[in-house]
Enzyme design. Structure first.
Site, PDB file in Angstrom:
ATOM      1  N   ARG A 146      33.855  10.731 -18.471  1.00 22.95           N
ATOM      2  CA  ARG A 146      33.072  11.619 -19.104  1.00 22.95           C
ATOM      3  C   ARG A 146      33.162  11.262 -20.560  1.00 22.95           C
ATOM      4  O   ARG A 146      34.159  11.748 -21.461  1.00 22.95           O
ATOM      5  CB  ARG A 146      33.787  13.186 -18.860  1.00 22.95           C
ATOM      6  CG  ARG A 146      33.986  13.391 -17.358  1.00 22.95           C
ATOM      7  CD  ARG A 146      34.752  14.843 -17.537  1.00 22.95           C
ATOM      8  NE  ARG A 146      34.635  15.487 -16.069  1.00 22.95           N
ATOM      9  CZ  ARG A 146      35.172  16.581 -15.780  1.00 22.95           C
ATOM     10  NH1 ARG A 146      35.926  17.205 -16.653  1.00 22.95           N
ATOM     11  NH2 ARG A 146      35.350  16.874 -14.371  1.00 22.95           N
TER      12      ARG A 146
ATOM     13  N   ASP B  38      31.974  11.365 -24.573  1.00 23.35           N
ATOM     14  CA  ASP B  38      31.785  12.414 -25.728  1.00 23.35           C
ATOM     15  C   ASP B  38      30.253  12.343 -26.117  1.00 23.35           C
ATOM     16  O   ASP B  38      29.579  11.354 -26.010  1.00 23.35           O
ATOM     17  CB  ASP B  38      32.845  12.490 -26.725  1.00 23.35           C
ATOM     18  CG  ASP B  38      34.074  12.902 -26.136  1.00 23.35           C
ATOM     19  OD1 ASP B  38      34.160  13.574 -25.337  1.00 23.35           O
ATOM     20  OD2 ASP B  38      35.162  12.119 -26.881  1.00 23.35           O
TER      21      ASP B  38
ATOM     22  N   ARG C  10      39.138   5.736 -29.285  1.00 23.54           N
ATOM     23  CA  ARG C  10      38.507   6.082 -30.946  1.00 23.54           C
ATOM     24  C   ARG C  10      39.591   6.065 -31.777  1.00 23.54           C
ATOM     25  O   ARG C  10      39.677   5.816 -32.956  1.00 23.54           O
ATOM     26  CB  ARG C  10      37.499   7.113 -30.785  1.00 23.54           C
ATOM     27  CG  ARG C  10      36.067   6.848 -30.137  1.00 23.54           C
ATOM     28  CD  ARG C  10      35.586   8.102 -29.797  1.00 23.54           C
ATOM     29  NE  ARG C  10      35.282   8.904 -31.050  1.00 23.54           N
ATOM     30  CZ  ARG C  10      34.731  10.275 -31.446  1.00 23.54           C
ATOM     31  NH1 ARG C  10      34.565  10.906 -30.158  1.00 23.54           N
ATOM     32  NH2 ARG C  10      34.424  10.959 -32.409  1.00 23.54           N
TER      33      ARG C  10
END
Length: 251
Positions: free
Chosen positions: A50, A52, A198
């Site tokens: 999934r 972002d 990230r």
């Protein structure tokens, strides 16, 4: 009813992420609308990961069940025609066994994060890289990153909204390489925490700048506290690279 495994590519810029949401256009929603137009069915697409908002896909694997049961190449071509002009493309389609699940059958996921490291900002690559003007030492980043490889509690690199039951993950590979002005961070694991990649990249640039060393990075990992690590790198530099399944090993 036939189950299809699709490999898709998408530009995440206009999307709120993979998952269907009420507040904007999603990759999942675009695919489902295309399928509805194709065969009149309301279906659900399931993905290996999934992503972002703003994150891109180079080889995202998804699956869908269609009662129509057409050939895989016809499904691919029909969806591509109906997805236009949205930046989502079906690269490949295969008919698979009903036991295949894009998310739960996946044994490995890979991402690449791209940093454009130069004084001049991005023009052609705008929205596809993190432009970082300060010089980065990719070799120092790569050497320090080795302390993150393996099984660890990654709480220091976990988003506060992460829904994973445990912060413990096994990072199989983390490599940083420079190619001209581009610094690429390649990561591979069975699964990741929300924003883990990230957050690791945002911390590794501190090493690249010379502000941190390997010991400081190791201490941040050991702290098991998000405040001990660096910033969250922007979404636009992150690409879902590929997903691997048990049957891929047998091929």
């Amino acid at each position: 009813m036939a189950r299809y495994r699709l490999t898709i590519e998408f530009d995440g810029t206009p999307f709120v992420g993979w998952q269907r949401q009420a507040n904007g256009m999603s990759v999942q929603g675009c695919l489902e609308q295309a399928a509805l137009r194709y065969c009149g069915e309301t279906v659900t697409f399931h993905a290996a990961g999934r992503t972002d908002a703003g994150v891109h896909g180079l080889g995202m694997v998804v699956h869908v069940d269609l009662a129509r049961g057409d050939r895989a190449d016809k499904v691919r071509d029909a969806l591509n025609a109906l997805l236009r002009p949205d930046p989502v493309v079906v690269l490949d389609a295969q008919v698979v066994d009903d036991n295949f699940h894009a998310r739960f059958s996946c044994i490995e996921r890979s991402y690449v994060y791209r940093i454009l490291n130069r004084r001049a900002p991005a023009a052609l690559l705008a929205g596809k890289v993190w432009w970082y003007a300060k010089p980065l030492n990719a070799e120092a980043m790569d050497e320090a990153a080795r302390c993150l490889v393996g099984k660890h509690d990654f709480s220091s690199f976990r988003a506060s909204e992460c829904q994973a039951q445990s912060p413990v993950k096994t990072l199989d590979e983390l490599r940083i390489r420079r190619q001209g002005e581009m610094v690429e961070v390649y990561v591979r694991a069975r699964s990741f925490l929300h924003h883990q990649v990230r957050n690791m990249v945002g911390t590794l640039v501190l090493v690249g700048e010379g502000k941190w060393d390997r010991d400081r990075l190791a201490a941040a990992l050991a702290a098991c506290n998000r405040s001990a690590a660096g910033q969250t790198a922007p979404a636009q530099g992150l690409f879902f690279l590929n997903a691997r399944y048990p049957e891929d090993q047998q091929a």
